[in-house]
Scaffold this motif. Structure first.
Motif, short mmCIF file in Angstrom:
data_model
loop_
_atom_site.label_atom_id
_atom_site.label_comp_id
_atom_site.label_asym_id
_atom_site.label_seq_id
_atom_site.Cartn_x
_atom_site.Cartn_y
_atom_site.Cartn_z
N LEU A 247 -12.01 -30.38 3.47
CA LEU A 247 -11.91 -29.20 2.67
C LEU A 247 -12.06 -28.22 3.59
O LEU A 247 -10.95 -26.93 2.70
CB LEU A 247 -13.80 -29.28 2.34
CG LEU A 247 -14.23 -29.96 1.06
CD1 LEU A 247 -16.05 -29.96 1.69
CD2 LEU A 247 -13.87 -29.24 -0.08
N ASP A 248 -11.85 -27.68 5.05
CA ASP A 248 -11.50 -26.76 5.91
C ASP A 248 -10.20 -26.87 6.35
O ASP A 248 -9.75 -25.58 6.16
CB ASP A 248 -12.43 -27.02 6.93
CG ASP A 248 -14.35 -26.31 6.38
OD1 ASP A 248 -14.06 -26.17 5.27
OD2 ASP A 248 -15.71 -27.05 7.76
N LEU A 279 -13.91 -33.56 -11.40
CA LEU A 279 -14.72 -34.34 -10.65
C LEU A 279 -15.68 -33.76 -10.19
O LEU A 279 -17.14 -34.17 -10.67
CB LEU A 279 -14.23 -34.67 -8.63
CG LEU A 279 -13.29 -35.39 -9.44
CD1 LEU A 279 -12.25 -36.13 -6.92
CD2 LEU A 279 -13.82 -37.12 -9.50
N GLU A 280 -16.13 -32.27 -9.63
CA GLU A 280 -17.29 -31.41 -9.14
C GLU A 280 -18.11 -31.46 -10.28
O GLU A 280 -19.42 -31.46 -10.33
CB GLU A 280 -16.94 -30.41 -8.60
CG GLU A 280 -16.32 -29.43 -8.89
CD GLU A 280 -14.81 -29.54 -8.45
OE1 GLU A 280 -13.99 -30.47 -9.01
OE2 GLU A 280 -14.04 -29.11 -7.94
N ASN A 346 -21.78 -29.62 -5.72
CA ASN A 346 -21.51 -29.53 -4.38
C ASN A 346 -19.87 -30.89 -4.12
O ASN A 346 -20.57 -31.82 -4.03
CB ASN A 346 -22.63 -30.00 -3.40
CG ASN A 346 -22.33 -29.95 -2.20
OD1 ASN A 346 -21.34 -31.01 -1.44
ND2 ASN A 346 -23.26 -29.00 -1.11
N LEU A 347 -18.99 -30.05 -4.05
CA LEU A 347 -17.87 -31.39 -3.90
C LEU A 347 -17.98 -32.31 -3.09
O LEU A 347 -17.70 -33.59 -3.37
CB LEU A 347 -16.63 -30.29 -3.97
CG LEU A 347 -15.44 -31.23 -3.81
CD1 LEU A 347 -15.41 -31.52 -5.47
CD2 LEU A 347 -13.55 -30.27 -3.95
N LYS A 348 -18.11 -31.64 -1.92
CA LYS A 348 -18.34 -32.80 -0.34
C LYS A 348 -19.49 -34.15 -1.10
O LYS A 348 -19.01 -35.23 -0.70
CB LYS A 348 -18.80 -32.02 0.48
CG LYS A 348 -18.51 -32.56 1.90
CD LYS A 348 -18.36 -31.68 3.20
CE LYS A 348 -19.52 -30.79 2.97
NZ LYS A 348 -20.10 -30.02 4.31
N SER A 349 -20.45 -33.61 -1.59
CA SER A 349 -21.80 -34.50 -1.94
C SER A 349 -20.91 -35.81 -3.02
O SER A 349 -21.36 -36.70 -3.10
CB SER A 349 -22.70 -34.02 -2.23
OG SER A 349 -23.83 -33.46 -0.92
#
Length: 365
Positions: A247-248, A279-280, A346-349
């Motif tokens: 992400l970063d 997706l998110e 929360n995309l990461k989750s």
């Protein structure tokens, strides 16, 4: 014969006098003991009044406080904080989490103070979370044995947490003395470090009474302890993983991962004439996750088990949590992401959940 009753009559008063004398002495002893106790109580009351000028109203001085060594201190949870609704909610979340983690051990925790002080539950919880086996006795009844176990467990915990910036707010003595604040600090730290799939209540603070002995005088003060902050700040303490890096620093690679995951989920959802492009957002209500699990495991999920068109936040969380249950039923580990985070886009989750499915079912037709 007439003289016998007279003799008997003259003896009777003497016997009564003896009894009265005995009872009188006994009564006198009781009175003296009572007066002695009253003097002792009065002395103790006076000593407490002198030694505890700063004691908050409604808080009792415990007998062990007067036995504190010089410069030693004792910390107690203020009674009003024990009734704080957010604090009670935090306790319930932690208890439910422990019971979920230790279900296979058939351990049921009902009270954190009574069930965690001897080190047994903390040992099992740390071993489950870390995957490490600690070299401690399984059952210890003696105080020495319990403290030795606690020492081993807390050394392992501290060695794990201290490099990540945690302040150690607990000790063998505080845990073993059933200091609820110390126990909660420890459990919150473990839950956050191991990314427990739970939602900790935000901004939970309690007041504690700190009793210190200085030059033989007991000094007390009321101190506020912050047990949890905001979710974002608590999440910030977690170790960075591959998704953080993507992400970063590597958005181009992130897009490759997203494309692969979209291709994977559509391969199966297309069987129901469904298609995912985002997706998110499209997995946030849990419906597609549930349907996807049914397709991957080849079963039909009864519609009464979930909300097909969820409207409220709670209904969406129910759906995602139910999907997580189906994943565990399929042999997958409990997702580290929390249902609330998926619902909150929360995309990461969401990526973590879908990537876990991808690695386990990528060869499923």
């Amino acid at each position: 014969m007439s003289g016998t009753p007279a003799t008997s009559a003259t003896l009777q008063p003497a016997k009564m006098k003896k009894d009265e004398s005995f009872l009188g002495k006994l009564g006198g002893t009781l009175v003296r003991k009572k007066k002695s106790k009253e003097v002792s109580d009065l002395h103790e009351e006076g000593k407490n009044a002198i030694n505890a000028p700063m004691l908050p109203s409604g808080t009792d001085i415990h007998p062990e406080d007067t036995l504190l060594e010089e410069n030693a201190e004792r910390i107690m949870l203020d009674p009003t904080s024990r009734e704080n609704l957010k604090f009670k909610d935090l306790l319930k979340v932690l208890i439910d989490w422990i019971n979920s983690e230790l279900e296979e051990e058939r351990i049921i925790v009902k009270d954190l103070e009574e069930d965690c002080y001897d080190g047994q539950v903390l040992q099992k919880l740390f071993e489950k979370l870390s995957g490490r086996k600690l070299n401690v006795a399984e059952v210890t009844q003696s105080e020495i044995g319990q403290k030795q176990k606690l020492q081993t467990v807390l050394e392992a915990v501290n060695d794990l947490l201290r490099p990540h910036g945690w302040t150690i707010e607990w000790s063998v003595d505080s845990i073993h003395s059933k200091n609820l604040v110390a126990i909660v600090y420890l459990l919150v730290a473990l839950a956050m470090h191991f990314q427990a799939p739970i939602r900790l209540p935000e901004h939970v603070s309690v007041q504690v009474v700190v009793v210190k002995k200085r030059e033989g005088i007991l000094q007390t003060a009321l101190v506020t302890k912050e047990l949890t902050s905001t979710t974002e700040m608590m999440m910030g303490r977690f170790e960075r993983d591959a998704f953080d890096t993507l992400l970063d620093h590597a958005p181009d690679k992130l897009n490759v991962v997203k494309t692969s995951l979209i291709t994977f989920v559509n391969k199966h959802l297309n069987k129901l004439n469904l298609e995912v492009t985002e997706l998110e957002s499209q997995f946030a209500d849990g419906v597609y996750l549930i349907l996807l699990m049914g397709l991957l495991e080849d079963y039909f999920v009864p519609l009464y088990n979930f909300f097909l068109t969820p409207e409220s936040f709670e209904q969406k969380v129910h759906n995602v949590a139910f999907a997580f249950e189906l994943m565990q039923d399929g042999g997958l580990k409990k997702p580290k992401a929390r249902p609330e985070d998926v619902v909150n886009l929360n995309l990461k989750s969401t990526l973590r959940v879908l990537y876990n499915l991808f690695t386990n079912y990528k060869n499923t037709e």
